[in-house]
Write an enzyme that holds these catalytic residues in place. Structure first.
Site, PDB file in Angstrom:
ATOM      1  N   TYR A  54      41.470  12.447 -40.771  1.00 56.78           N
ATOM      2  CA  TYR A  54      40.961  12.222 -42.122  1.00 56.78           C
ATOM      3  C   TYR A  54      40.760  13.554 -42.829  1.00 56.78           C
ATOM      4  O   TYR A  54      39.950  14.381 -42.414  1.00 56.78           O
ATOM      5  CB  TYR A  54      39.644  11.464 -42.090  1.00 56.78           C
ATOM      6  CG  TYR A  54      39.735  10.043 -41.572  1.00 56.78           C
ATOM      7  CD1 TYR A  54      40.954   9.406 -41.389  1.00 56.78           C
ATOM      8  CD2 TYR A  54      38.587   9.323 -41.258  1.00 56.78           C
ATOM      9  CE1 TYR A  54      41.032   8.116 -40.915  1.00 56.78           C
ATOM     10  CE2 TYR A  54      38.651   8.022 -40.787  1.00 56.78           C
ATOM     11  CZ  TYR A  54      39.873   7.427 -40.610  1.00 56.78           C
ATOM     12  OH  TYR A  54      39.955   6.137 -40.137  1.00 56.78           O
ATOM     13  N   SER A 151      42.387   1.236 -32.111  1.00 56.25           N
ATOM     14  CA  SER A 151      42.481   0.843 -33.517  1.00 56.25           C
ATOM     15  C   SER A 151      43.907   0.419 -33.822  1.00 56.25           C
ATOM     16  O   SER A 151      44.854   1.159 -33.545  1.00 56.25           O
ATOM     17  CB  SER A 151      42.069   2.008 -34.428  1.00 56.25           C
ATOM     18  OG  SER A 151      42.219   1.670 -35.791  1.00 56.25           O
ATOM     19  N   GLN A 178      39.495  -1.695 -33.610  1.00 55.33           N
ATOM     20  CA  GLN A 178      39.255  -1.516 -35.035  1.00 55.33           C
ATOM     21  C   GLN A 178      40.491  -1.969 -35.815  1.00 55.33           C
ATOM     22  O   GLN A 178      41.457  -1.227 -35.955  1.00 55.33           O
ATOM     23  CB  GLN A 178      38.918  -0.062 -35.361  1.00 55.33           C
ATOM     24  CG  GLN A 178      38.510   0.117 -36.805  1.00 55.33           C
ATOM     25  CD  GLN A 178      37.918   1.491 -37.097  1.00 55.33           C
ATOM     26  OE1 GLN A 178      38.073   1.986 -38.220  1.00 55.33           O
ATOM     27  NE2 GLN A 178      37.255   2.100 -36.137  1.00 55.33           N
ATOM     28  N   PRO A 208      37.058  -4.207 -45.337  1.00 62.19           N
ATOM     29  CA  PRO A 208      36.512  -5.543 -45.621  1.00 62.19           C
ATOM     30  C   PRO A 208      36.610  -5.919 -47.098  1.00 62.19           C
ATOM     31  O   PRO A 208      36.610  -7.101 -47.433  1.00 62.19           O
ATOM     32  CB  PRO A 208      35.043  -5.413 -45.190  1.00 62.19           C
ATOM     33  CG  PRO A 208      34.730  -3.961 -45.383  1.00 62.19           C
ATOM     34  CD  PRO A 208      35.991  -3.253 -44.957  1.00 62.19           C
ATOM     35  N   ALA A 210      39.215  -4.954 -48.983  1.00 62.44           N
ATOM     36  CA  ALA A 210      40.632  -4.860 -49.373  1.00 62.44           C
ATOM     37  C   ALA A 210      40.826  -3.775 -50.417  1.00 62.44           C
ATOM     38  O   ALA A 210      41.360  -4.011 -51.509  1.00 62.44           O
ATOM     39  CB  ALA A 210      41.157  -6.199 -49.867  1.00 62.44           C
ATOM     40  N   GLY A 286      33.684   2.156 -46.453  1.00 59.71           N
ATOM     41  CA  GLY A 286      33.588   3.465 -47.081  1.00 59.71           C
ATOM     42  C   GLY A 286      33.012   3.340 -48.477  1.00 59.71           C
ATOM     43  O   GLY A 286      32.831   2.237 -48.999  1.00 59.71           O
ATOM     44  N   THR A 288      32.419   5.860 -52.367  1.00 54.27           N
ATOM     45  CA  THR A 288      32.510   7.129 -53.089  1.00 54.27           C
ATOM     46  C   THR A 288      31.235   7.436 -53.857  1.00 54.27           C
ATOM     47  O   THR A 288      31.089   8.529 -54.379  1.00 54.27           O
ATOM     48  CB  THR A 288      33.692   7.106 -54.076  1.00 54.27           C
ATOM     49  OG1 THR A 288      33.522   6.007 -54.990  1.00 54.27           O
ATOM     50  CG2 THR A 288      35.012   6.945 -53.328  1.00 54.27           C
ATOM     51  N   GLN A 292      27.122   2.403 -53.968  1.00 52.44           N
ATOM     52  CA  GLN A 292      28.039   1.524 -53.242  1.00 52.44           C
ATOM     53  C   GLN A 292      27.608   1.390 -51.790  1.00 52.44           C
ATOM     54  O   GLN A 292      27.680   0.308 -51.207  1.00 52.44           O
ATOM     55  CB  GLN A 292      29.459   2.078 -53.310  1.00 52.44           C
ATOM     56  CG  GLN A 292      30.094   2.031 -54.687  1.00 52.44           C
ATOM     57  CD  GLN A 292      31.457   2.703 -54.717  1.00 52.44           C
ATOM     58  OE1 GLN A 292      31.702   3.673 -53.990  1.00 52.44           O
ATOM     59  NE2 GLN A 292      32.347   2.206 -55.550  1.00 52.44           N
ATOM     60  N   GLU A 295      24.684  -0.997 -51.663  1.00 53.75           N
ATOM     61  CA  GLU A 295      25.109  -2.382 -51.861  1.00 53.75           C
ATOM     62  C   GLU A 295      25.798  -2.927 -50.616  1.00 53.75           C
ATOM     63  O   GLU A 295      25.523  -4.055 -50.182  1.00 53.75           O
ATOM     64  CB  GLU A 295      26.050  -2.484 -53.056  1.00 53.75           C
ATOM     65  CG  GLU A 295      26.522  -3.915 -53.319  1.00 53.75           C
ATOM     66  CD  GLU A 295      27.467  -4.028 -54.500  1.00 53.75           C
ATOM     67  OE1 GLU A 295      27.819  -5.161 -54.876  1.00 53.75           O
ATOM     68  OE2 GLU A 295      27.863  -2.969 -55.044  1.00 53.75           O
TER      69      GLU A 295
END
Length: 345
Positions: A54, A151, A178, A208, A210, A286, A288, A292, A295
């Site tokens: 990453y 994964s 994963q 999750p 998409a 993930g 940014t 988020q 939530e």
């Protein structure tokens, strides 16, 4: 935040795992990345998923620096190895050399003495599986890795690894898988999930939302909102375009009333849906922006009943993909493919 066992292992992980694929070190600046990680800690997230590839190591560095000083035993750190991290012929794959060297590099970047979970990022057909499993087992014996996972492996690949581990009498075995898994992409359900349920392997489901499509923020006939992955730099727009389409976006809008009736946002419904599926230990999400993260984390502990699951299926209908053949198409690692990193987590 609620917590679950990782498969049938004794390791407890948060229902929502913080993932920093594509974001930290690539799509957001360092201060924003740090804010997201701190928001995860504030929300009770204990499990953090990353990989050596990453942002070519930058994501691990940001994560390690931000978590430095947090009580190590309170965290579950997961990383991965396999995808290309350099131009050399041994800078990729699951050879003993690459696994051991990549593990040491990840430990340095993450500023830790051990990884709670070390995952084979893809299957490597160019390396004997015995060599791969013995190398992983040695890391466990050395105390540098506590648990092992994979994964995006197919069911036959996972089954082969379990058989070989038993035949070799290895001390460690695979406890997690994963896969990409969400309301739309369910190709793991026919073969992979049943195998993992039998073998006590937990699912760490990534994407999750998409790529954010299931949040409802992408609207039919409109340009992607400013600041979304659909307008960001780097590789993200390529992935977004794979799933954007008028028919799909209209169906997602039809899910918004379902979420509202449950007292959830669309994102929370999508995460709660994944957590409701058999064998899922955690959802890797993930973000940014810190809000988020908050939530996403708040979807933990939210329950949705069979009636809601049925309504989701009715709304999405034929857009749901359950074709198990696509697991092999998307997950297979070929020598030519190993030259570049694939376009997903």
């Amino acid at each position: 935040m609620e917590y679950r066992h990782l498969g049938q292992s004794g390791l407890m992980i948060s229902e929502v795992t913080f993932g920093n694929w594509l974001t930290h070190g690539e799509l957001v600046d360092r201060d924003q990345a740090v804010a997201c990680i701190r928001a995860a800690l504030d929300a009770g997230i204990t499990t953090f998923d990353t990989a050596d590839v990453y942002a070519q190591g930058a994501a691990e560095e940001v994560l390690g620096a931000t978590l430095d000083g947090v009580r190590r035993s309170s965290l579950v750190l997961a990383s991965k190895v396999c995808l290309p991290t350099g131009d050399g012929p041994n800078d990729r794959g699951l050879s003993r050399k690459h696994i051991l060297e990549s593990c040491e590099a990840s430990l340095r970047r993450l500023r830790t003495d051990y990884l709670d979970l070390y995952q084979a990022h893809r299957f490597d057909e160019t390396t004997p599986l015995e060599e791969t499993l013995i190398a992983f087992d040695d890391l466990v014996r050395q105390g540098k890795v506590l648990y092992l996972g994979v994964s995006e492996w197919t069911a036959p690949q996972i089954a082969s690894a379990l058989t070989i581990a038993r035949e070799l009498g290895l001390h460690s075995r695979i406890v997690s898988n994963q896969p990409q898994y969400n309301m739309l992409w369910r190709v793991v359900e026919p073969e992979i999930v049943p195998l993992c349920l039998r073998e006590g392997i937990g699912q760490l489901a990534f994407q999750p939302l998409a790529q954010g499509v299931l949040t409802g923020k992408y609207r039919p006939g409109q340009e992607p909102p400013d600041g979304s992955r659909g307008t960001a730099g780097g590789r993200a727009p390529t992935f977004i375009r794979r799933v954007l389409g008028t028919s799909l976006l209209e169906r997602v809008q039809d899910l918004l009333p379902v979420a509202e009736e449950c007292g959830l946002s669309a994102a929370q419904l999508a995460i709660a849906w994944v957590l409701r599926q058999p064998g899922v230990s955690s959802v890797v999400a993930g973000a940014t922006r810190p809000e988020q993260v908050t939530e996403n984390a708040s979807a933990s502990g939210k329950t949705i009943d069979e009636a809601v699951l049925k309504r989701v299926d009715e709304v999405l209908g034929d857009l749901v993909d359950r074709d198990p053949a696509k697991t092999a198409q998307m997950m297979a690692v070929k020598p030519s493919w190993m030259k570049t990193a694939p376009a997903d987590g």
